[in-house]
Design an enzyme around this catalytic site. Sequence first.
Site, PDB file in Angstrom:
ATOM      1  N   ASP A   1       0.833  -1.208   0.000  1.00 44.01           N
ATOM      2  CA  ASP A   1       0.000   0.000   0.000  1.00 44.01           C
ATOM      3  C   ASP A   1       0.866   1.255   0.000  1.00 44.01           C
ATOM      4  O   ASP A   1       0.498   2.275  -0.589  1.00 44.01           O
ATOM      5  CB  ASP A   1      -0.947  -0.003   1.205  1.00 44.01           C
TER       6      ASP A   1
ATOM      7  N   GLU B   1      -5.299   4.263   1.267  1.00 44.06           N
ATOM      8  CA  GLU B   1      -4.132   3.369   1.248  1.00 44.06           C
ATOM      9  C   GLU B   1      -3.362   3.463   2.564  1.00 44.06           C
ATOM     10  O   GLU B   1      -2.830   2.468   3.061  1.00 44.06           O
ATOM     11  CB  GLU B   1      -3.201   3.697   0.073  1.00 44.06           C
TER      12      GLU B   1
ATOM     13  N   HIS C   1      -5.291   1.337   4.961  1.00 41.20           N
ATOM     14  CA  HIS C   1      -5.026  -0.082   4.692  1.00 41.20           C
ATOM     15  C   HIS C   1      -3.687  -0.500   5.293  1.00 41.20           C
ATOM     16  O   HIS C   1      -3.586  -1.538   5.953  1.00 41.20           O
ATOM     17  CB  HIS C   1      -4.990  -0.346   3.186  1.00 41.20           C
TER      18      HIS C   1
ATOM     19  N   TYR D   1      -3.059  -3.338   8.238  1.00 37.44           N
ATOM     20  CA  TYR D   1      -2.188  -4.510   8.124  1.00 37.44           C
ATOM     21  C   TYR D   1      -1.082  -4.484   9.177  1.00 37.44           C
ATOM     22  O   TYR D   1      -0.741  -5.520   9.757  1.00 37.44           O
ATOM     23  CB  TYR D   1      -1.576  -4.580   6.719  1.00 37.44           C
TER      24      TYR D   1
ATOM     25  N   GLU E   1      -3.084  -3.557  -8.201  1.00 34.87           N
ATOM     26  CA  GLU E   1      -4.241  -3.605  -7.301  1.00 34.87           C
ATOM     27  C   GLU E   1      -5.265  -4.661  -7.709  1.00 34.87           C
ATOM     28  O   GLU E   1      -6.030  -5.135  -6.868  1.00 34.87           O
ATOM     29  CB  GLU E   1      -4.890  -2.225  -7.231  1.00 34.87           C
TER      30      GLU E   1
ATOM     31  N   GLU F   1      -9.987  -1.677  -2.908  1.00 29.68           N
ATOM     32  CA  GLU F   1      -9.045  -1.930  -4.004  1.00 29.68           C
ATOM     33  C   GLU F   1      -9.783  -2.222  -5.304  1.00 29.68           C
ATOM     34  O   GLU F   1      -9.302  -1.886  -6.391  1.00 29.68           O
ATOM     35  CB  GLU F   1      -8.096  -3.087  -3.652  1.00 29.68           C
TER      36      GLU F   1
ATOM     37  N   HIS G   1     -10.544   1.117  -6.637  1.00 25.50           N
ATOM     38  CA  HIS G   1      -9.326   1.739  -7.174  1.00 25.50           C
ATOM     39  C   HIS G   1      -8.974   1.149  -8.543  1.00 25.50           C
ATOM     40  O   HIS G   1      -8.549   1.873  -9.452  1.00 25.50           O
ATOM     41  CB  HIS G   1      -8.146   1.535  -6.211  1.00 25.50           C
TER      42      HIS G   1
END
Length: 386
Positions: A135, A166, A169, A173, A229, A263, A266
């Site tokens: 990301d 992003e 994201h 994670y 992506e 995603e 995107h």
Amino acid sequence: MSSTRSPLKTKNENTISTKMNNMSFVDKENTPPSLSSTRILASKTARKIFDESEGQSKAKKGAVEEEPLLKENPHRFVIFPIQYHDIWQMYKKAEASFWTAEEVDLSKDLQHWDSLKDEERYFISHVLAFFAASDGIVNENLVERFTQEVQVTEARCFYGFQIAMENIHSEMYSLLIDTYIKDSKEREFLFNAIETMPCVKKKADWALNWIGDKNARYGERVVAFAAVEGIFFSGSFASIFWLKKRGLMPGLTFSNELISRDEGLHCDFACLMFKHLINKPSEETVKKIIMNAVEIEQEFLTDALPVKLIGMNCDLMKQYIEFVADRLLLELGFDKVYRVENPFDFMENISLEGKTNFFEKRVGEYQRMGVMSGTTDNTFTLDADF
């Protein structure tokens, strides 16, 4: 003894300096540092390099002027009136799907994590490490290239919001790794996956090479990052949804739903931008980029980090990646290459197409109230029937 040489600052250099000052922002973005007006060209070789670069710059300038998306836009600082309604709708969809990492409940995941097999924990932690780094790479491209090149206000709005998502994201994670992995050395290893894991580095290098390629046109790079992506993430998303099918890791799988939806949007946006291009890359070029991404992703999930570690079939995963690639090619306006069926029934409604009913289902009610409604939907009346 006084020298009879004339100064290096000749008429030619003055012309160069003038040209540099008159260059547009887009041209400067593609201009090597060695062409700065403050740098003295002290040899014939340097002058030759400059002449070649100047020719390339003129060619690129011509291409930019032909592309409405990239043409310098003095009105780019003001949003209204909307010129590209389809691009604006994509931005509003992204805005409506906003969420934060704090909204994902991870309280039940640790109990599940401890009950997983060693190979399952190994697979999940390495997939999360790839995601956490990737990301940031997507954002690098948005900040360094796309937001500086694209002059259409509506698209710049979308890219700006994508950067924020992003970041969320990547935070999610990183939070998952921080929650599951208690050993500090292992955590550091995972957080530095681009340097510590060859399989992750290979995917990262592919994307970074596209960011750094000053000769690749915007259209080619749009396809490359649609592949990042839409293909590089697809197999890993599917592997986590496989865990959901088994009733495992509710926090991880819910965040995966939210992120895969984002995603997908995107990726759809990249395809929309591609459709707006006048000078598109050839079908051969597009298919070469997509097929290269497919090979790398198949190797990643069937060799470097095989999905058999969590009980998935590697051959079916290869087929799924090909299926996703075909769908992306169709959305870009080209014919399929692989012509295979989706081997994973549990992925039917969780595709990477942001325009499917997956988005409209408002996963976990994470669609912002009123954002997608029209102005007439917010009127107050007293004429209801009782």
